[in-house]
Design an enzyme around this catalytic site. Sequence first.
Site, PDB file in Angstrom:
ATOM      1  N   PRO A  17       5.124  -7.327  -0.644  1.00 28.83           N
ATOM      2  CG  PRO A  17       6.525  -9.173  -0.813  1.00 28.83           C
ATOM      3  CD  PRO A  17       5.266  -8.579  -1.372  1.00 28.83           C
TER       4      PRO A  17
ATOM      5  CG  PHE B  22      17.934   4.501  -4.376  1.00 28.01           C
ATOM      6  CD1 PHE B  22      18.718   3.400  -4.052  1.00 28.01           C
ATOM      7  CD2 PHE B  22      18.521   5.554  -5.072  1.00 28.01           C
ATOM      8  CE1 PHE B  22      20.047   3.349  -4.421  1.00 28.01           C
ATOM      9  CE2 PHE B  22      19.852   5.504  -5.449  1.00 28.01           C
ATOM     10  CZ  PHE B  22      20.610   4.401  -5.120  1.00 28.01           C
TER      11      PHE B  22
ATOM     12  CG  ASN C  34       8.174   1.372 -12.119  1.00 24.88           C
ATOM     13  OD1 ASN C  34       9.289   1.437 -12.621  1.00 24.88           O
ATOM     14  ND2 ASN C  34       7.897   0.535 -11.123  1.00 24.88           N
TER      15      ASN C  34
ATOM     16  CE  LYS D 220      10.572   1.773   2.752  1.00 18.21           C
ATOM     17  NZ  LYS D 220      10.377   1.177   1.435  1.00 18.21           N
TER      18      LYS D 220
ATOM     19  CE  LYS E 205      -6.820  -9.131 -25.083  1.00 18.57           C
ATOM     20  NZ  LYS E 205      -6.867  -8.990 -26.526  1.00 18.57           N
TER      21      LYS E 205
HETATM   22  O1  C5P Z   1       8.573   3.254   0.445  1.00 14.48           O
HETATM   23  P1  C5P Z   1       9.193   3.483  -0.897  1.00 14.48           P
HETATM   24  O2  C5P Z   1       8.623   2.568  -1.963  1.00 14.48           O
HETATM   25  O3  C5P Z   1       9.276   4.900  -1.321  1.00 14.48           O
HETATM   26  O4  C5P Z   1      10.705   3.027  -0.659  1.00 14.48           O
HETATM   27  C1  C5P Z   1      11.612   3.024  -1.697  1.00 14.48           C
HETATM   28  C2  C5P Z   1      12.748   2.090  -1.339  1.00 14.48           C
HETATM   29  O5  C5P Z   1      12.243   0.833  -0.887  1.00 14.48           O
HETATM   30  C3  C5P Z   1      13.589   1.764  -2.544  1.00 14.48           C
HETATM   31  O6  C5P Z   1      14.892   1.535  -2.081  1.00 14.48           O
HETATM   32  C4  C5P Z   1      12.935   0.482  -3.072  1.00 14.48           C
HETATM   33  O7  C5P Z   1      13.851  -0.286  -3.822  1.00 14.48           O
HETATM   34  C5  C5P Z   1      12.527  -0.209  -1.811  1.00 14.48           C
HETATM   35  N1  C5P Z   1      11.314  -1.025  -1.926  1.00 14.48           N
HETATM   36  C6  C5P Z   1      11.376  -2.392  -1.820  1.00 14.48           C
HETATM   37  N2  C5P Z   1      10.239  -3.154  -1.881  1.00 14.48           N
HETATM   38  C7  C5P Z   1       9.034  -2.572  -2.049  1.00 14.48           C
HETATM   39  C8  C5P Z   1       8.953  -1.168  -2.177  1.00 14.48           C
HETATM   40  C9  C5P Z   1      10.110  -0.422  -2.110  1.00 14.48           C
HETATM   41  O8  C5P Z   1      12.484  -2.937  -1.676  1.00 14.48           O
HETATM   42  N3  C5P Z   1       7.957  -3.327  -2.118  1.00 14.48           N
END
Ligand code: C5P
Length: 401
Positions: free
Chosen positions: A304, A322, A209, A340, A288
């Site tokens: 996870p 975030f 991303n 969370k 590939k």
């Molecule tokens: O659920 P969402 O992806 O929107 O949550 C965003 C937050 O969760 C961010 O703080 C991101 O760093 C954290 N996150 C994480 N592991 C993931 C997905 C998101 O730590 N697999």
Amino acid sequence: MQLENTNIILGITGGIAAYKTPDLVRKLVAKGANVRVVMTQSAKEFVSPLALQTVSGNPVSDDLLDKDAEAAMGHIELARWADKLLVAPATANFMAKLTHGLADDLLSTLCLATPAPICVAPAMNQQMWFAEATQANLKILEQRKIQFLGPAQGEQACGDVGPGRMLEPQEIADLLAQETLEQVLAGKRISITAGPTREEIDPVRYLSNHSSGKMGYALAIAAQELGATVTLISGPVNIPPPAKIQTVSVSSAQQMYDAVMQTTHNCDIFIACAAVADYRVQQKNHQKIKKSESELTLTFIKNPDILSDVAHLAQAPFTLGFAAETQNLREYAIGKLQRKKLNMIAANDVSDSTIGFNSEQNALSVFWSKGEKKLDIADKQLLAMQLMHLVAQRYTEDTND
Ligand code: C5P
């Protein structure tokens, strides 16, 4: 911006390094300081008062007996106005005057008249620095808690090599900024994730991303400046690792998860700023993928949730997550906070393309169980500092509850 609303008198004495002071003023002003310049007569031989007036935005003072200047802001008033008096460059002669409490010009008078702490950035020939008299003066001034910034080692304007160079303007500004910050996170261990993750599809392709890592890196620097010991766990980014911060480089979400679990067991605060890929391909292709078929189907499985797993640990640290949202910012952010099991969440509206993901600026709405705060659009480093102050405040209140 760590010198916001700090009033600094910059005293300039007559050394060749004075030519660097317009840049020093700019660096101090960029950090938010209000700067008023005071020059000795000999300093004016090396740098123009007009240049310093222009960059500081304030009149330059150089004369103790100037009627007009005294009528505008008298020397006692100026001495009281200052939060800090910085002398850069400071010559051997100035150090000697300061040691003996002379008050025969405006700058030396201000040094006696100000209740503000005095910082000195010496600049002189290395032989003059090592001279017995200068070293004796240094000792006395240090005993009086005058703070010395430098001198640096290196080649000198006169051709000698050794200690005596004035520190660079950026170094002086950084040092001043650091010590005006209250060390609200002293002794705290903080782990921070930053940047994107890369989920490999085959040996040459991956899914990722647009996260630049800038916000996470800015938070790591801010936390360190506030006294914390920081571990930064970073996905692939194009910014260099911050100096003196332990940085662990990872690529995939699973690697980030493993690195976090290893470093987080003894941390006080965990900040998840990384844009972690939610999914990875179920089976990475070892060769590939060839474009032989007209359609390609890949199966993804969930990664996870690093943040959620940390927040659900039996001995969970204080957690800040975030939330990048394009709509219903408040509702979605608070939903994530609760689901969370976080202490805090910082949400930003990524539908506004001028802020967030890949830009220099950001704006955040921060939520916790009993409150919320808006941090208006600002440079990411300033915003990071504001957010870390809020984290420190919430952390202290939560652990004292
Ligand atoms: O659920 P969402 O992806 O929107 O949550 C965003 C937050 O969760 C961010 O703080 C991101 O760093 C954290 N996150 C994480 N592991 C993931 C997905 C998101 O730590 N697999």
